[in-house]
Design an enzyme around this catalytic site. Structure first.
Site, mmCIF file in Angstrom:
data_model
loop_
_atom_site.group_PDB
_atom_site.id
_atom_site.type_symbol
_atom_site.label_atom_id
_atom_site.label_comp_id
_atom_site.label_asym_id
_atom_site.label_seq_id
_atom_site.Cartn_x
_atom_site.Cartn_y
_atom_site.Cartn_z
ATOM 1 N N GLU A 192 -7.324 1.956 -1.860
ATOM 2 C CA GLU A 192 -7.287 3.178 -1.067
ATOM 3 C C GLU A 192 -8.226 4.241 -1.648
ATOM 4 O O GLU A 192 -8.698 5.127 -0.941
ATOM 5 C CB GLU A 192 -5.844 3.711 -1.017
ATOM 6 C CG GLU A 192 -5.472 4.285 0.330
ATOM 7 C CD GLU A 192 -3.969 4.516 0.478
ATOM 8 O OE1 GLU A 192 -3.379 3.914 1.372
ATOM 9 O OE2 GLU A 192 -3.392 5.290 -0.295
ATOM 10 N N HIS A 223 -2.747 -23.245 -9.181
ATOM 11 C CA HIS A 223 -2.520 -24.423 -8.338
ATOM 12 C C HIS A 223 -2.708 -24.102 -6.862
ATOM 13 O O HIS A 223 -2.332 -24.895 -5.997
ATOM 14 C CB HIS A 223 -1.116 -24.974 -8.601
ATOM 15 C CG HIS A 223 -0.944 -25.415 -10.021
ATOM 16 N ND1 HIS A 223 -1.039 -26.737 -10.431
ATOM 17 C CD2 HIS A 223 -0.750 -24.690 -11.162
ATOM 18 C CE1 HIS A 223 -0.882 -26.801 -11.746
ATOM 19 N NE2 HIS A 223 -0.703 -25.573 -12.215
ATOM 20 N N LYS A 240 -2.378 4.394 12.734
ATOM 21 C CA LYS A 240 -1.288 5.283 13.153
ATOM 22 C C LYS A 240 -1.582 5.851 14.549
ATOM 23 O O LYS A 240 -0.703 5.890 15.407
ATOM 24 C CB LYS A 240 -1.124 6.451 12.172
ATOM 25 C CG LYS A 240 -0.605 6.037 10.812
ATOM 26 C CD LYS A 240 -0.376 7.268 9.951
ATOM 27 C CE LYS A 240 -0.126 6.881 8.510
ATOM 28 N NZ LYS A 240 -0.159 7.998 7.596
HETATM 29 O O1 PA5 Z 1 -1.460 7.011 -1.325
HETATM 30 C C1 PA5 Z 1 -1.100 7.526 -0.276
HETATM 31 O O2 PA5 Z 1 -1.352 8.713 -0.022
HETATM 32 C C2 PA5 Z 1 -0.328 6.748 0.764
HETATM 33 O O3 PA5 Z 1 -0.172 5.418 0.395
HETATM 34 C C3 PA5 Z 1 1.046 7.359 0.949
HETATM 35 O O4 PA5 Z 1 1.730 7.319 -0.275
HETATM 36 C C4 PA5 Z 1 1.845 6.620 2.007
HETATM 37 O O5 PA5 Z 1 1.134 6.600 3.214
HETATM 38 C C5 PA5 Z 1 3.193 7.283 2.239
HETATM 39 O O6 PA5 Z 1 3.021 8.614 2.584
HETATM 40 P P1 PA5 Z 1 4.215 9.649 2.537
HETATM 41 O O7 PA5 Z 1 4.698 9.755 1.154
HETATM 42 O O8 PA5 Z 1 3.631 10.917 3.056
HETATM 43 O O9 PA5 Z 1 5.301 9.112 3.449
#
Ligand code: PA5
Length: 448
Positions: A288, A309, A423
């Site tokens: 990310e 394996h 989303k």
């Molecule tokens: O790293 C990030 O920002 C995302 O993976 C969020 O943690 C994830 O989308 C969850 O978001 P939130 O804590 O707002 O529900």
């Protein structure tokens, strides 16, 4: 003081030390951006000083809340996704008994379960069925307070808990971790009067494991959060200044040099299944943070020797665009010796008397040699043992390495614009209010 170590010697067949050192200035500049907050995304650098800034009072409050849930519950469900899930899951799996799932639920030592990390109907049905005769509590975690997956899980489990013990009692068994002011979860928590913890504005989800997001579930599972944070503090100090002995900087430079040499995939390798979810956390952290602007190393992972394996063939002989980062754990918590068998029908007496870990370590060494010979550069991270303090070091090492590496790659390591696309489509397909135009457009596209 024992610390984790990084060794890059076995990467040097594929990328020269000069190529790595050529990134010294870029690495030092990137580190300065992380330390001084002068780079892109600098409003999300709260994690850098966080371990040192966490006060004993804050940690004690988290521990006391965890102790309350431990006292009153046979199971505690941590609801969250992505950065609000993976850190806690990673640390709990690394430190818990492998067969934790099969022990009966008990008051005083609750099982920590997870929800809101998927939208599987069967998962939620089976979780609700499991909880139907249990005294349970909920930790609901969402920084934005609006994420769909945890919101669905929370709506279901909140209703179940209220039906099982009544609204007033349920309020005492729910803890919310969210933004200080914004979001639906903050509003709900205020109205219901839940105990809450705040996720600071300047700490992004994937960097939040050392906030209450990770620390509360970890403490509920019975692990030592003070030691975890202490380990992170040690690594915070050890990686604060640029130089050859800054292992986060070295890791960041080495992986960028490898990327520039055509190694586009990094495989995080463990030889202990307890680290499976640690790799999941790491994949999110790096994936990310770096996968943007049509750039970035693809983070993958294998659990060895299991995957020798399955994926072993590909890694040994497939396209030479990969490198691996192995996490080796020096000390095991337990000792198992291979027994002698008089008949020796399985032919194993040549290793009788040896510890299983010795065999595992030889599998690891043999694989490393084979992979290096096969053109897979190998970075080695040595963890003295699977203990809180070393996991704290490892977490911070990777976080710092990620910030530096992202800046060397010239991306903003602290945003995630690409995550919004699914989303938007999902909301359009579900006809969420406010998405009318998108709903019309996506329906027209599907009906073509
Ligand atoms: O790293 C990030 O920002 C995302 O993976 C969020 O943690 C994830 O989308 C969850 O978001 P939130 O804590 O707002 O529900």
């Amino acid at each position: 003081m024992k610390t984790i170590q990084l060794n890059i010697d076995n990467a040097l067949q594929s990328v020269s030390l000069e190529a790595i050192k050529a990134l010294d200035k870029a690495g030092a500049d990137a580190l300065a951006k992380v330390q001084e907050g002068t780079g892109a995304g600098n409003d999300f650098l709260g994690w850098v000083e966080l371990p040192g800034e966490l006060t004993t009072a804050e940690l004690d409050d988290i521990k006391a809340t965890a102790d309350g849930l431990r006292r009153d519950c046979e199971a505690v469900v941590a609801i969250g996704i992505g950065g609000s899930y993976l850190g806690a899951k990673a640390v709990i799996e690394a430190l818990s008994d492998t067969f934790e799932a099969s022990r009966p639920a008990e008051m005083g030592n609750p099982k920590v379960l997870f929800a809101g990390q998927n939208i599987s109907e069967d998962y939620l049905y089976e979780l609700q069925r499991y909880l139907s005769d249990k005294k349970f509590g909920i930790i609901v975690i969402s920084k934005s307070g609006t994420t769909t997956e945890p919101a669905i899980a929370f709506r279901l489990l909140k209703a179940q808990l209220e039906a099982q013990i009544g609204v007033e009692e349920a309020r005492k068994r729910i803890v919310a971790i969210t933004d200080a002011r914004r979001g639906a979860l903050r509003q709900l928590a205020t109205e219901e009067g839940y105990k809450t913890f705040v996720i600071a504005d300047n700490v992004g989800g994937r960097f939040s494991v050392l906030t209450p997001v990770g620390l509360l579930p970890i403490a509920v599972a019975g692990h030592d959060i003070h030691a975890l944070v202490e380990g992170a503090r040690q690594m915070q100090q050890a990686t604060a200044t640029a130089g050859a002995d800054n292992i986060s900087q070295l890791y960041a430079q080495t992986r960028n040099a490898l990327y520039r040499a055509g190694k586009k995939v990094e495989i995080l390798v463990n030889y202990n299944p307890k680290l499976h979810y640690f790799a999941e956390w790491w994949k999110q952290l790096y994936g990310e943070s770096e996968g943007k602007d049509k750039k970035g190393i693809f983070p993958a992972a294998v659990d060895n020797s299991t995957d020798l394996h399955s994926m072993g063939q590909w890694i040994q002989d497939g396209e030479r665009t990969i490198f691996e980062t192995v996490i080796t754990v020096v000390e095991q918590a337990h000792e198992v010796v291979i027994p002698t068998d008089e008949a020796n029908l399985d032919g194993l007496n040549y290793i009788a008397g040896k510890r299983v870990d010795e065999v595992n370590k030889m599998a690891e060494l043999g694989t490393r040699i084979a992979h290096v010979d096969g053109g897979v550069p190998n970075l080695l991270i040595t963890l003295p043992a699977l203990k809180e303090v070393y996991l704290g070091q490892l977490i911070y090492f990777f976080e710092k390495g990620c910030g530096i590496s992202g800046y060397i790659l010239d991306v903003n390591p602290f945003n995630q614009p690409g995550v919004e696309d699914y989303k938007r489509n999902m909301f359009a397909l579900l006809a969420k209010p406010g998405y009318e135009k998108e709903t019309e457009a996506i329906r027209a596209r599907l009906n073509k």
